[in-house]
Design a protein around this motif. Structure first.
Motif, PDB file in Angstrom:
ATOM      1  N   ASP B 161      51.135  57.715  37.001  1.00  0.00           N
ATOM      2  CA  ASP B 161      52.119  58.295  36.104  1.00  0.00           C
ATOM      3  C   ASP B 161      53.514  58.385  36.681  1.00  0.00           C
ATOM      4  O   ASP B 161      54.430  58.783  35.979  1.00  0.00           O
ATOM      5  N   SER B 162      53.681  58.043  37.945  1.00  0.00           N
ATOM      6  CA  SER B 162      55.025  58.134  38.518  1.00  0.00           C
ATOM      7  C   SER B 162      55.369  56.867  39.268  1.00  0.00           C
ATOM      8  O   SER B 162      54.850  56.619  40.350  1.00  0.00           O
ATOM      9  N   LEU B 164      58.205  56.161  40.630  1.00  0.00           N
ATOM     10  CA  LEU B 164      58.984  56.496  41.825  1.00  0.00           C
ATOM     11  C   LEU B 164      58.065  56.866  42.988  1.00  0.00           C
ATOM     12  O   LEU B 164      58.222  56.376  44.106  1.00  0.00           O
ATOM     13  N   LYS B 165      57.076  57.698  42.718  1.00  0.00           N
ATOM     14  CA  LYS B 165      56.157  58.097  43.797  1.00  0.00           C
ATOM     15  C   LYS B 165      55.313  56.906  44.254  1.00  0.00           C
ATOM     16  O   LYS B 165      54.964  56.791  45.429  1.00  0.00           O
ATOM     17  N   LEU B 167      56.318  53.774  44.320  1.00  0.00           N
ATOM     18  CA  LEU B 167      57.178  52.951  45.171  1.00  0.00           C
ATOM     19  C   LEU B 167      57.336  53.584  46.547  1.00  0.00           C
ATOM     20  O   LEU B 167      57.334  52.892  47.572  1.00  0.00           O
ATOM     21  N   ILE B 168      57.453  54.910  46.568  1.00  0.00           N
ATOM     22  CA  ILE B 168      57.535  55.619  47.860  1.00  0.00           C
ATOM     23  C   ILE B 168      56.273  55.350  48.675  1.00  0.00           C
ATOM     24  O   ILE B 168      56.333  55.079  49.875  1.00  0.00           O
ATOM     25  N   TYR B 424      45.595  63.171  52.119  1.00  0.00           N
ATOM     26  CA  TYR B 424      45.154  64.325  51.335  1.00  0.00           C
ATOM     27  C   TYR B 424      46.355  65.105  50.795  1.00  0.00           C
ATOM     28  O   TYR B 424      46.394  65.486  49.611  1.00  0.00           O
ATOM     29  N   VAL B 425      47.358  65.294  51.658  1.00  0.00           N
ATOM     30  CA  VAL B 425      48.573  66.013  51.228  1.00  0.00           C
ATOM     31  C   VAL B 425      49.318  65.207  50.172  1.00  0.00           C
ATOM     32  O   VAL B 425      49.798  65.752  49.177  1.00  0.00           O
ATOM     33  N   ALA B 428      47.571  65.422  46.822  1.00  0.00           N
ATOM     34  CA  ALA B 428      47.813  66.727  46.191  1.00  0.00           C
ATOM     35  C   ALA B 428      49.197  66.786  45.554  1.00  0.00           C
ATOM     36  O   ALA B 428      49.420  67.526  44.597  1.00  0.00           O
ATOM     37  N   ASN B 429      50.139  65.997  46.095  1.00  0.00           N
ATOM     38  CA  ASN B 429      51.488  65.927  45.531  1.00  0.00           C
ATOM     39  C   ASN B 429      51.634  64.814  44.507  1.00  0.00           C
ATOM     40  O   ASN B 429      52.742  64.411  44.158  1.00  0.00           O
ATOM     41  N   ARG B 430      50.461  64.308  44.034  1.00  0.00           N
ATOM     42  CA  ARG B 430      50.465  63.269  43.001  1.00  0.00           C
ATOM     43  C   ARG B 430      51.145  61.975  43.456  1.00  0.00           C
ATOM     44  O   ARG B 430      51.731  61.270  42.638  1.00  0.00           O
ATOM     45  N   VAL B 431      51.071  61.685  44.749  1.00  0.00           N
ATOM     46  CA  VAL B 431      51.544  60.388  45.236  1.00  0.00           C
ATOM     47  C   VAL B 431      50.323  59.473  45.319  1.00  0.00           C
ATOM     48  O   VAL B 431      49.377  59.779  46.043  1.00  0.00           O
TER      49      VAL B 431
END
Lengths: 166, 504
Positions: B161-162, B164-165, B167-168, B424-425, B428-431
């Motif tokens: 859904d993101s 930008l994330k 691509l990061i 895992y982190v 949790a941040n939807r990346v």
């Protein structure tokens, strides 16, 4: 709102990471000689700059996310869905246990290290108290893996430098 | 015809059939355990072949290769942890299908389409080995760079859904793979003086960390109130896909087979690129693209067909030119040469019987894989009945074995743990973490081919601008990115119901 806060922390962390990365790359990796030889520095530096740009864009987007949207009661809006809770203690605990496992594999070998770690994980993380489960899993996994990998498949499992069994 | 009959008489002997079957079984086991892979299995199998006749020996190696390529889907579907990098794309829809109680359909479909892709690519190889090898060998560094860049553009389709994330995440994957000794100049990069860091982060170690460790953390931190009441996963039936499902997706299977065969024929590319490109292609041309990532069977069919079609494709440059496309086919090449079969243009004249024998061996290997997997599904799905926390303990031990066995280094286990916690982190941040894997798989090739191309052209960009193949791939990459941006903007203007997907 936790979503927005978490995204700001994420964006800021990534901006810091990108800045540090780019600085370290420029400081420690020599540039190319030119004439087609772009050098070992070019790609890591480019990636750092791109990450900086994307992370900055993330921060800008999050900051500009309007208050009216934040107050929206649309439950399906992706940007308002609560992020997953980060359970730091289990994560850090597991990291420590994995690191210990690596250390023990090198020092005492697979056959001794594995039951220790399995017991530790089951006692501390899973709070299992049943003796049969504890012994069954620790010994069963160790012996099973040793038989299958070392004896049947011929994959040498870790041998310890201090001591070794099997 | 006589040669073919002779080849049949060499390949269809009890020894040859047993050797191929053993190879397929070992390959399946190695491929399904993250970190082990069929390359390790091939390295172990090679010495066993020394005392065998050429056709059974090569059959054992090919069986191992093919079994391993197929085996990666087992853990990808059941556990959400790809057994091989080629199966990373299969996780995206295969594991959600397991969570919906359709594990055996996903596994059954994966093996059937894998066999289809493999046999299709073999047929292509037989009829067009000369033409395809000439086309493939025309791919220089600039063309391979452009192809890989096109492969990277599929990150856009893996962002959930993101954009930008996503691509990061892709950039993070690219950055991780630059750590270590530079392949071209030999200078250390971001190693901080550590000898362990000189070897860089191994792709398989990172893959285990990215997929397995978050699974273990989540299983260990599950509270009793978090456990779903409706434990659909526990209700497991060993059910095979219906023929109608395969017929409805036949055209998709053909397209992905062509894609996989073409990519496999280009040395240095491999199953991972083919599977991600096929997944993106399937999603783009699907009637329900929004259902990808949520258990759409097409998301299993596409990557599994393509990554097994690679097996026939890689045999094209291997047999016709003696060029192995990856470490696994390099071991197969070693096996060929040990048995006096020297690949190259003269192979088909001097060893025609053995070549036909190899073709028969590939078919037999796929028959073995089909049989073993279809029988094995009934056993595999019982893995899902094991309580998740106990399964996580077993996964932890197996992943440590896999990670350690790569380089016999505890550093790899530390790296697996650290990368896993970071993953895992990020989750949790939807990346999304799949783009990280794509960045790691493609990053080294992207950089090395670009730098080689620039050195060949003495810094002139003409090497990219004067090649029609390069321009076509650049245009395709821009098209993919443009289409993704357009749909992202459309989505932002019109609020839609979204269901969260998880990468672990």
């Amino acid at each position: 709102m936790a979503n927005r806060r978490q995204d700001i922390v994420l964006g800021a962390t990534l901006v810091a990471l990108a800045l540090i990365w780019t600085w370290l790359v420029v400081d420690t990796i020599p540039p190319g000689f030119g004439d087609g030889e772009i050098g070992a520095r070019a790609f890591p530096m480019a990636f750092g700059i791109i990450l900086l740009a994307l992370a900055a864009l993330l921060l800008v987007r999050v900051s500009l996310r309007s208050e009216s949207k934040a107050k929206s009661d649309d439950p399906t809006d992706i940007e308002l869905i609560e992020p997953d809770e980060i359970r730091w203690i289990p994560a850090i605990l597991l990291l420590a246990q994995i690191a210990l496992y690596g250390f023990l594999l090198e020092k005492i070998g697979f056959v001794l290290a594995t039951p220790i770690i399995v017991l530790l994980v089951m006692l501390v993380n899973l709070r299992v108290r049943s003796l049969s489960k504890l012994l069954g899993m620790s010994l069963g996994l160790t012996i099973g893996c040793w038989l299958i990998f070392e004896k049947v498949l011929g994959i040498y499992l870790a041998n310890g430098t201090w001591m070794n069994v099997g | 015809m006589d040669l073919f009959l002779q080849a049949l008489s060499l390949a269809i002997t009890p020894t040859a059939i047993a050797a191929i079957g053993l190879g397929a079984l070992v390959g399946l086991i190695f491929g399904s355990i993250p970190g082990l892979t069929f390359t390790v299995a091939l390295a172990l199998a090679l010495p066993i072949t020394f005392s065998m006749d050429p056709v059974p020996a090569i059959g054992l190696l090919l069986g191992t290769y093919i079994g391993g390529m197929t085996g990666g889907s087992v853990s990808a579907i059941l556990l959400g942890i790809p057994g091989t990098p080629s199966a990373a794309a299969t996780v995206l829809d295969g594991h959600p299908m397991t969570r919906q109680g359709e594990a055996s359909i996903a596994l059954g479909t994966a093996v059937i389409v894998s066999v289809f892709g493999g046999v299709f690519s073999l047929i292509v190889m037989i009829v067009s080995v000369d033409l395809v090898s000439r086309l493939a060998i025309g791919f220089g560094p600039a063309e391979i760079f452009a192809l890989v860049l096109f492969g990277m553009s599929t990150i856009c389709g893996l962002c959930g859904d993101s954009l930008l994330k996503g691509l990061i995440a892709g950039i993070l994957g690219l950055m991780i793979m630059t750590v270590g000794i530079d392949a071209i100049e030999g200078v250390p990069r971001m190693t901080f003086g550590s000898i362990n860091m000189l070897q860089g982060v191994d792709l398989l170690v990172a893959m285990i960390g990215l997929f397995a460790v978050p699974f273990v953390i989540e299983a260990f931190s599950e509270r009793p109130e978090d456990k779903p009441r409706d434990a659909r996963v526990a209700r497991v039936r060993a059910e095979l896909p219906k023929i109608g499902l395969l017929i409805r997706n036949f055209w998709l299977m053909i397209r992905c087979s062509v894609l996989g065969t073409g990519i496999g024929a280009i040395p240095g590319t491999g199953g991972a690129i083919a599977s991600f490109l096929a997944y993106d292609h399937a999603k783009r041309f699907s009637k329900k693209p929004e259902s990808f990532g949520k258990g759409n069977i097409e998301g299993v069919i596409a990557p599994e067909t393509a990554n097994n079609a690679v097996t026939g494709g890689t045999l094209i440059p291997l047999l016709s030119l003696g060029i192995p496309g990856d470490p696994a086919t390099a071991i197969v090449l070693a096996g060929l040469m040990i048995h006096g079969i020297t690949p190259g243009p003269a192979l088909f004249m001097n060893h025609a019987t053995e070549v036909y024998g190899i073709y028969v061996a590939v078919v037999l290997a796929y028959v073995w894989v089909l049989g073993l997997q279809l029988v094995g599904i009934r056993l595999f799905v019982h893995v899902l009945k094991i309580p998740r926390d106990m399964l996580a303990v077993a996964v932890l031990v197996l992943c440590a074995i896999g990670a350690y066995s790569i380089r016999n280094s505890a550093f790899d286990i530390y790296a697996m743990g650290l990368i896993g916690v970071l993953a895992y982190v990020l989750i949790a941040n939807r990346v999304p973490i799949t783009p990280i894997i794509l960045g790691m798989v493609l990053g080294p090739t992207l950089e090395n081919e670009f730098r080689t191309a620039m050195m060949l052209s003495s810094g002139s960009a003409d090497i990219f601008l004067t090649s029609p193949t390069v321009l076509v791939f650049f245009a395709l990459a821009l098209l993919v990115i443009g289409m993704q941006l357009k749909s992202e903007l459309k989505r932002k203007k019109k609020p839609q119901k979204k269901i969260e997907t998880s990468d672990a």
